[in-house]
Motif scaffolding. Structure first.
Motif, PDB file in Angstrom:
ATOM      1  N   VAL A 165       6.807   1.128  -9.326  1.00 35.69           N
ATOM      2  CA  VAL A 165       5.491   0.298  -9.228  1.00 35.69           C
ATOM      3  C   VAL A 165       5.303  -0.368 -10.390  1.00 35.69           C
ATOM      4  O   VAL A 165       4.626  -1.685 -10.197  1.00 35.69           O
ATOM      5  CB  VAL A 165       3.864   1.182  -9.222  1.00 35.69           C
ATOM      6  CG1 VAL A 165       3.086   0.045  -9.759  1.00 35.69           C
ATOM      7  CG2 VAL A 165       3.861   2.323  -8.274  1.00 35.69           C
TER       8      VAL A 165
ATOM      9  N   GLU B  36       3.477   4.932  -4.430  1.00 33.99           N
ATOM     10  CA  GLU B  36       3.177   5.726  -5.122  1.00 33.99           C
ATOM     11  C   GLU B  36       2.369   6.630  -4.920  1.00 33.99           C
ATOM     12  O   GLU B  36       2.008   7.498  -4.789  1.00 33.99           O
ATOM     13  CB  GLU B  36       2.982   4.748  -6.403  1.00 33.99           C
ATOM     14  CG  GLU B  36       1.979   5.496  -8.241  1.00 33.99           C
ATOM     15  CD  GLU B  36       1.277   4.976  -8.670  1.00 33.99           C
ATOM     16  OE1 GLU B  36       1.584   5.437  -9.226  1.00 33.99           O
ATOM     17  OE2 GLU B  36       0.643   4.091  -7.715  1.00 33.99           O
TER      18      GLU B  36
ATOM     19  N   LEU C 195       3.199   0.602  -4.848  1.00 36.52           N
ATOM     20  CA  LEU C 195       1.890   0.821  -4.537  1.00 36.52           C
ATOM     21  C   LEU C 195       1.660   2.011  -3.627  1.00 36.52           C
ATOM     22  O   LEU C 195       1.393   2.784  -3.373  1.00 36.52           O
ATOM     23  CB  LEU C 195       1.254   0.302  -5.091  1.00 36.52           C
ATOM     24  CG  LEU C 195      -0.573   0.534  -5.107  1.00 36.52           C
ATOM     25  CD1 LEU C 195      -0.584   1.249  -5.929  1.00 36.52           C
ATOM     26  CD2 LEU C 195      -1.378  -0.738  -4.798  1.00 36.52           C
TER      27      LEU C 195
END
Length: 285
Positions: free
Chosen positions: A135, A86, A83
């Motif tokens: 993710v 990302e 995460l």
């Protein structure tokens, strides 16, 4: 059971982000080819809308996280958390692209540096899409932890990116034989996407747990998939039909084309999130 519409902020973030990456690559390639100063100026002006859409995508992601503070906190594990990677890679792409655009519009970007900057930003965009895929590759979610996730995300880049890129080039009044390749890319990606839908549909029957069957997660899977493909086909039709008639698509026609493609991809992303299946013990076979 149901669908993934409740994850609409993530749907908007991922679909818009992937379309922007694809469109930026289209515009960057156009800028890397030999053009007049006036064409450079018009392309750079049209590029502004990419960063508006990217801002909308990030606002949607913040809505999902609940507050801007959580967005900053998500960067705490950069390099270790998918995460964090990302958000970090998306922010890097956004920053590189935005700074390039600002310097180019102000005529402060040297030509040689600009070319290198465009290439680096394209690579950052691809890295952003790759980070998105990572993710969702979670071994406890068997419906996501497979090649179909990468296919869906990558195909959105190849379907929506050329449409948005062509729209912006059209609004900048840019011509060129190479532009004819863009609809070919989108149509080819749509054909591949059809195959992926069929293969994924068949694979869902083999994913089960003691309490849940993946094939039962979205009872309307077939209808939604067909609706998605029809919307995308209609959108590409708004783009391609004028070209078949040897006419330049009108800007309004291209806006409608992108709107239809975007709506279709949102349906596809709703299907994706609707297939979320967290299981303690999954049986595939």
């Amino acid at each position: 059971m149901g669908n993934g519409w409740h994850e609409w902020p993530l749907m908007v973030f991922t679909v818009l982000g992937q379309c922007v990456v694809g469109a930026f690559i289209v515009l960057a390639i156009a800028l890397l080819t030999r053009r007049s100063e006036e064409e450079y100026r018009r392309i750079h002006l049209s590029m502004f809308f990419l960063w508006v859409l990217m801002a909308v995508a990030f606002i949607a992601s913040v809505l999902h996280l609940g507050s801007p503070l959580r967005a900053f906190n998500s960067l705490n594990r950069l390099g270790a958390s998918p995460l964090s990677n990302e958000i970090g890679s998306g922010s890097l792409f956004f920053a590189l692209g935005g700074i390039y655009w600002l310097l180019a519009v102000l005529n402060k970007m040297p030509s040689a540096l600009g070319k290198v900057w465009l290439i680096v930003t394209m690579v950052a965009g691809v890295g952003f899409v790759y980070a998105m895929c990572r993710v969702y590759e979670i071994n406890t979610v068997p419906t996501w932890d497979n090649a179909y996730t990468a296919f869906h995300f990558g195909l959105t880049v190849l379907i929506g990116g050329p449409v948005l890129g062509y729209l912006l080039l059209r609004s900048a009044d840019i011509n060129g034989c190479a532009l004819r390749l863009l609809p070919v890319i989108s149509v080819t990606a749509l054909v591949v996407s059809m195959s992926v839908v069929v293969m994924q549909s068949a694979s869902l029957a083999s994913i089960n747990s003691a309490v849940q069957a993946a094939s039962a997660l979205i009872p309307q899977y077939g209808m939604l998939s067909v609706s998605r493909l029809v919307l995308i086909a209609l959108g590409l039709g708004c783009w391609i039909c004028p070209l078949i008639l040897r006419k330049r698509p009108a800007i309004a026609s291209m806006v409608l084309a992108f709107a239809l493609v975007f709506a279709g991809e949102l349906i596809g992303r709703a299907i994706f999130y609707g297939l979320h299946m967290t299981v303690g013990m999954a049986v595939s076979g």
